[in-house]
Motif scaffolding. Structure first.
Motif, PDB file in Angstrom:
ATOM      1  N   PHE A  11     115.078  98.290  21.148  1.00  0.00           N
ATOM      2  CA  PHE A  11     115.933  98.410  22.330  1.00  0.00           C
ATOM      3  C   PHE A  11     116.329  99.850  22.619  1.00  0.00           C
ATOM      4  O   PHE A  11     116.890 100.148  23.652  1.00  0.00           O
ATOM      5  N   GLU A  12     116.002 100.767  21.696  1.00  0.00           N
ATOM      6  CA  GLU A  12     116.302 102.185  21.862  1.00  0.00           C
ATOM      7  C   GLU A  12     115.374 102.954  20.940  1.00  0.00           C
ATOM      8  O   GLU A  12     115.138 102.534  19.811  1.00  0.00           O
ATOM      9  N   GLU A  13     114.810 104.068  21.405  1.00  0.00           N
ATOM     10  CA  GLU A  13     113.719 104.712  20.688  1.00  0.00           C
ATOM     11  C   GLU A  13     114.097 105.200  19.288  1.00  0.00           C
ATOM     12  O   GLU A  13     113.380 104.955  18.319  1.00  0.00           O
ATOM     13  N   LYS A  14     115.204 105.896  19.156  1.00  0.00           N
ATOM     14  CA  LYS A  14     115.577 106.472  17.864  1.00  0.00           C
ATOM     15  C   LYS A  14     115.805 105.390  16.812  1.00  0.00           C
ATOM     16  O   LYS A  14     115.266 105.450  15.705  1.00  0.00           O
ATOM     17  N   SER A  15     116.596 104.390  17.149  1.00  0.00           N
ATOM     18  CA  SER A  15     116.891 103.320  16.199  1.00  0.00           C
ATOM     19  C   SER A  15     115.650 102.471  15.919  1.00  0.00           C
ATOM     20  O   SER A  15     115.434 102.016  14.789  1.00  0.00           O
ATOM     21  N   ALA A  16     114.818 102.277  16.923  1.00  0.00           N
ATOM     22  CA  ALA A  16     113.600 101.487  16.735  1.00  0.00           C
ATOM     23  C   ALA A  16     112.658 102.164  15.749  1.00  0.00           C
ATOM     24  O   ALA A  16     112.065 101.507  14.887  1.00  0.00           O
ATOM     25  N   GLU A  17     112.511 103.460  15.861  1.00  0.00           N
ATOM     26  CA  GLU A  17     111.625 104.180  14.936  1.00  0.00           C
ATOM     27  C   GLU A  17     112.148 104.104  13.510  1.00  0.00           C
ATOM     28  O   GLU A  17     111.382 103.864  12.567  1.00  0.00           O
ATOM     29  N   THR A  18     113.454 104.310  13.328  1.00  0.00           N
ATOM     30  CA  THR A  18     114.043 104.227  11.986  1.00  0.00           C
ATOM     31  C   THR A  18     113.805 102.848  11.385  1.00  0.00           C
ATOM     32  O   THR A  18     113.395 102.717  10.227  1.00  0.00           O
ATOM     33  N   ALA A  19     114.055 101.803  12.167  1.00  0.00           N
ATOM     34  CA  ALA A  19     113.911 100.440  11.677  1.00  0.00           C
ATOM     35  C   ALA A  19     112.448 100.097  11.401  1.00  0.00           C
ATOM     36  O   ALA A  19     112.122  99.466  10.389  1.00  0.00           O
ATOM     37  N   SER A  35     106.948  91.964  13.533  1.00  0.00           N
ATOM     38  CA  SER A  35     107.016  91.597  14.950  1.00  0.00           C
ATOM     39  C   SER A  35     107.984  92.538  15.651  1.00  0.00           C
ATOM     40  O   SER A  35     109.197  92.471  15.436  1.00  0.00           O
ATOM     41  N   ALA A  36     107.440  93.434  16.468  1.00  0.00           N
ATOM     42  CA  ALA A  36     108.275  94.337  17.266  1.00  0.00           C
ATOM     43  C   ALA A  36     108.494  93.691  18.625  1.00  0.00           C
ATOM     44  O   ALA A  36     107.533  93.349  19.316  1.00  0.00           O
ATOM     45  N   VAL A  37     109.744  93.525  19.019  1.00  0.00           N
ATOM     46  CA  VAL A  37     110.064  92.791  20.238  1.00  0.00           C
ATOM     47  C   VAL A  37     111.046  93.597  21.091  1.00  0.00           C
ATOM     48  O   VAL A  37     112.051  94.097  20.584  1.00  0.00           O
ATOM     49  N   HIS A  38     110.731  93.693  22.367  1.00  0.00           N
ATOM     50  CA  HIS A  38     111.655  94.310  23.316  1.00  0.00           C
ATOM     51  C   HIS A  38     112.071  93.265  24.336  1.00  0.00           C
ATOM     52  O   HIS A  38     111.224  92.591  24.936  1.00  0.00           O
ATOM     53  N   LEU A  78     105.825 104.041  21.796  1.00  0.00           N
ATOM     54  CA  LEU A  78     106.321 104.391  20.460  1.00  0.00           C
ATOM     55  C   LEU A  78     105.769 103.436  19.414  1.00  0.00           C
ATOM     56  O   LEU A  78     105.351 103.864  18.329  1.00  0.00           O
ATOM     57  N   PHE A  79     105.737 102.152  19.734  1.00  0.00           N
ATOM     58  CA  PHE A  79     105.174 101.156  18.815  1.00  0.00           C
ATOM     59  C   PHE A  79     103.734 101.496  18.468  1.00  0.00           C
ATOM     60  O   PHE A  79     103.332 101.491  17.296  1.00  0.00           O
ATOM     61  N   GLY A  80     102.922 101.795  19.478  1.00  0.00           N
ATOM     62  CA  GLY A  80     101.520 102.138  19.226  1.00  0.00           C
ATOM     63  C   GLY A  80     101.385 103.374  18.362  1.00  0.00           C
ATOM     64  O   GLY A  80     100.545 103.421  17.447  1.00  0.00           O
ATOM     65  N   LYS A  81     102.209 104.379  18.623  1.00  0.00           N
ATOM     66  CA  LYS A  81     102.187 105.614  17.840  1.00  0.00           C
ATOM     67  C   LYS A  81     102.535 105.345  16.373  1.00  0.00           C
ATOM     68  O   LYS A  81     101.870 105.846  15.453  1.00  0.00           O
ATOM     69  N   LEU A  82     103.561 104.537  16.138  1.00  0.00           N
ATOM     70  CA  LEU A  82     103.988 104.248  14.769  1.00  0.00           C
ATOM     71  C   LEU A  82     102.939 103.436  14.014  1.00  0.00           C
ATOM     72  O   LEU A  82     102.686 103.680  12.832  1.00  0.00           O
ATOM     73  N   CYS A  83     102.319 102.479  14.691  1.00  0.00           N
ATOM     74  CA  CYS A  83     101.268 101.687  14.040  1.00  0.00           C
ATOM     75  C   CYS A  83     100.114 102.574  13.595  1.00  0.00           C
ATOM     76  O   CYS A  83      99.553 102.407  12.501  1.00  0.00           O
ATOM     77  N   THR A  84      99.745 103.528  14.443  1.00  0.00           N
ATOM     78  CA  THR A  84      98.671 104.466  14.088  1.00  0.00           C
ATOM     79  C   THR A  84      99.069 105.324  12.890  1.00  0.00           C
ATOM     80  O   THR A  84      98.280 105.516  11.959  1.00  0.00           O
ATOM     81  N   GLU A  85     100.294 105.808  12.892  1.00  0.00           N
ATOM     82  CA  GLU A  85     100.763 106.680  11.808  1.00  0.00           C
ATOM     83  C   GLU A  85     100.790 105.977  10.454  1.00  0.00           C
ATOM     84  O   GLU A  85     100.412 106.563   9.442  1.00  0.00           O
ATOM     85  N   ILE A  86     101.273 104.727  10.434  1.00  0.00           N
ATOM     86  CA  ILE A  86     101.408 104.040   9.145  1.00  0.00           C
ATOM     87  C   ILE A  86     100.173 103.220   8.785  1.00  0.00           C
ATOM     88  O   ILE A  86     100.091 102.666   7.689  1.00  0.00           O
ATOM     89  N   GLY A  87      99.215 103.165   9.693  1.00  0.00           N
ATOM     90  CA  GLY A  87      97.981 102.436   9.412  1.00  0.00           C
ATOM     91  C   GLY A  87      98.130 100.932   9.469  1.00  0.00           C
ATOM     92  O   GLY A  87      97.433 100.204   8.736  1.00  0.00           O
ATOM     93  N   ALA A  88      99.012 100.439  10.334  1.00  0.00           N
ATOM     94  CA  ALA A  88      99.185  98.990  10.478  1.00  0.00           C
ATOM     95  C   ALA A  88      98.247  98.453  11.546  1.00  0.00           C
ATOM     96  O   ALA A  88      98.205  98.976  12.660  1.00  0.00           O
ATOM     97  N   GLY A  89      97.500  97.431  11.206  1.00  0.00           N
ATOM     98  CA  GLY A  89      96.637  96.802  12.187  1.00  0.00           C
ATOM     99  C   GLY A  89      97.449  96.022  13.194  1.00  0.00           C
ATOM    100  O   GLY A  89      98.444  95.382  12.846  1.00  0.00           O
TER     101      GLY A  89
END
Length: 289
Positions: A11-19, A35-38, A78-89
């Motif tokens: 629901f907010e970029e900074k907190s979403a990335e931390t979580a 499951s990332a949900v907005h 942001l979700f797509g970027k984080l998945c790429t960084e951590i290697g999550a399919g």
């Protein structure tokens, strides 16, 4: 039971990335799905927006919708970027298999944000949120409380420093309450993977006796060798402050505790350790109502 499905509200970029990063640390350990949900807020119907000069304007509704679309687009990117960084399919929850390792999915909805997030969380083992720190917006605390009280599932609150790996040093704050018992049961898989677990109880001399022997025996039966730490405080000493002090001295990777030992309204008015941890957590906190 291992954690296999983890819910992260975006629901907010900074907190979403931390979580999300904290959820990923747990997902990698247990080959779980995130499951990332907005959830978009519903726009105010144009027919209800009136102005002093008469007539009805749709400008407010249109700007609201544009802002919601911009936020949703940014969070999805942001979700797509984080998945790429951590290697999550990126696969759906239904498609997830253990041999995929950690996976994640993105979905969007619309409605009452707090209600919808709580409903989504009911079908997951755990929700992960950023703790509401000094610079938090009201939504962060509201979402945390909604998930704690409405989802029936445990919640992991993580501070800005995050959770880089599965916790190895865990403290259990034990007061013998139903909430604490549920928190211990819900966190068993995390406790079983830890290197050290310490059960801390704090009570005043005239308070009811807290039996830590039974809960440590329960943990031992589930493969967790836990140390006991009983603290008795004086009448003029604040038990909550002492518990906070004892926990921080241990410097754990994770704190496991029950959320609110008496009525929510009383705690909201008088304050309490749960509310304190939501706002001031300097370590990840695993909570259960």
């Amino acid at each position: 039971m291992a954690l296999k499905s983890i819910f992260v509200p975006f629901f907010e970029e900074k907190s979403a990335e931390t979580a999300f990063r904290a959820a990923a640390a747990l997902a990698k350990e247990s080959k779980a799905h995130i499951s990332a949900v907005h959830v978009r807020s519903r726009p105010v119907p144009a027919t209800t927006v009136y102005f002093p000069l008469g007539g009805v304007s749709t400008e407010f509704t249109e700007s609201f919708q544009q802002a919601e679309e911009k936020l949703a687009d940014g969070l999805k990117a942001l979700f797509g970027k984080l998945c790429t960084e951590i290697g999550a399919g990126v696969v759906s929850l239904e498609e997830h298999k253990d041999d995929h390792g950690a996976t994640a999915s993105w979905s969007e909805g619309e409605g009452d944000v707090l209600v919808e997030y709580a409903l989504k969380a009911t079908a997951h083992d755990l929700s992960v949120l950023a703790a509401a720190g000094d610079d938090a917006n009201p939504m962060e605390e509201s979402v945390a409380e909604s998930l704690l009280f409405q989802s029936g599932r445990p919640v992991l609150l993580t501070p800005a420093s995050g959770l880089a790996a599965a916790p190895q040093k865990i403290v259990v704050a034990w007061n013998g309450s139903q909430e604490a018992a549920r928190a211990v049961a819900a966190s068993l898989s995390v406790l079983q993977d830890a290197e050290t677990v310490t059960v801390i109880s704090v009570r005043k001399a005239d308070d009811p006796f807290i039996n830590t022997d039974e809960i440590t025996a329960y943990l031992r039966l589930h493969g967790v060798e836990a140390a006991r730490q009983k603290v008795e405080v004086q009448d003029n000493e604040n038990a909550t402050a002492r518990l906070d002090e004892e926990i921080r001295q241990e410097k754990p990777d994770l704190l496991v505790m029950g959320a609110y030992s008496h009525s929510r309204w009383r705690e909201a008015v008088l304050g309490g350790f749960t509310r304190h941890m939501i706002h001031e957590a300097k370590m990840p906190v695993f909570m259960m109502r």
